[in-house]
Design an enzyme around this catalytic site. Structure first.
Site, short mmCIF file in Angstrom:
data_model
loop_
_atom_site.label_atom_id
_atom_site.label_comp_id
_atom_site.label_asym_id
_atom_site.label_seq_id
_atom_site.Cartn_x
_atom_site.Cartn_y
_atom_site.Cartn_z
N VAL A 46 0.51 -1.23 -0.06
CA VAL A 46 -0.25 -0.28 -0.22
C VAL A 46 0.34 1.86 0.41
CG1 VAL A 46 -1.73 1.30 1.26
CG2 VAL A 46 -2.11 -1.35 1.15
N CYS A 47 2.25 1.04 0.94
CA CYS A 47 3.02 2.28 0.61
C CYS A 47 3.63 2.87 -0.60
CB CYS A 47 4.26 2.11 2.11
SG CYS A 47 3.75 1.39 3.28
N PRO A 48 3.55 2.66 -1.14
CA PRO A 48 4.70 3.13 -2.46
C PRO A 48 3.08 3.51 -3.40
CG PRO A 48 4.56 0.66 -2.97
CD PRO A 48 3.76 1.22 -1.45
#
Length: 187
Positions: A46-48
């Site tokens: 999810v972070c990128p």
């Protein structure tokens, strides 16, 4: 206890920005609006998507006088490696702060002590280093950076017009409210 209205605690942190390592402190925030975007870890899922989305809004935020910082408990070295090897992260122009000591994550109350990772926390910080907005999301729930534009505009408007408030769904140029006895019970 809420962090709203509190001053950012003193810190020193190493970061990666545009091909170089830099050192930041709480004093680096003074005199401009800032967004801190905490996330769990580099090289994840999810972070990128969140950080790439934040990059898409970066130019608009810069035009509003806002500096953006992403922060995880990874090192600034790891941030550089991720930047060099990910198409999404390779686009990032804003500063990526490393927090391996977990001090920043802890002081912003987003550290998941059990995992040693930061939760998804977004903070709007004014030019005096005072936290004006906080949003914390569950680990699997990505954020939409576009909503930061209106939040920043509202925070900046209120700072310039301290006797007014911005109602729900306020947009720049829309009517504001002037809290007074005359408005009590009429909204």
């Amino acid at each position: 206890m809420s962090l709203i209205g509190s001053e950012v605690q003193a810190f020193t942190a190493d970061a990666y920005r545009n091909g170089e390592f830099v050192t930041l402190t709480d004093e680096s925030l003074k005199g401009k609006w800032n967004i801190f975007c905490f996330y769990p870890a580099d090289f994840t899922f999810v972070c990128p998507t969140e950080l790439e989305d934040l990059q898409k809004e970066y130019a608009a935020l810069k035009q509003l006088g806002v500096e953006v910082y992403s922060i995880s408990t990874d090192t600034h070295f790891t941030h550089k490696a991720w930047h060099d090897h990910s198409d999404a992260i390779g686009k990032i122009e804003y500063t990526m702060i490393g927090d391996p000591s977990q001090r920043l994550s802890r002081s912003f109350e987003v550290l998941n002590e059990q995992d040693g990772l930061a939760d998804r926390g977004t903070f709007i910080i004014d030019p005096d280093g005072i936290i004006q907005a906080v949003e914390i999301n569950a680990g699997g729930m990505g954020r939409d950076a576009s909503i930061l534009i209106n939040k920043i505009k509202a925070a900046q408007y209120i700072r310039k017009n301290p006797n007014e408030v911005c109602p729900a769904k306020w947009k720049e140029g829309s009517e504001t409210l002037k809290p007074s006895l005359d408005l009590v019970g009429k909204i």
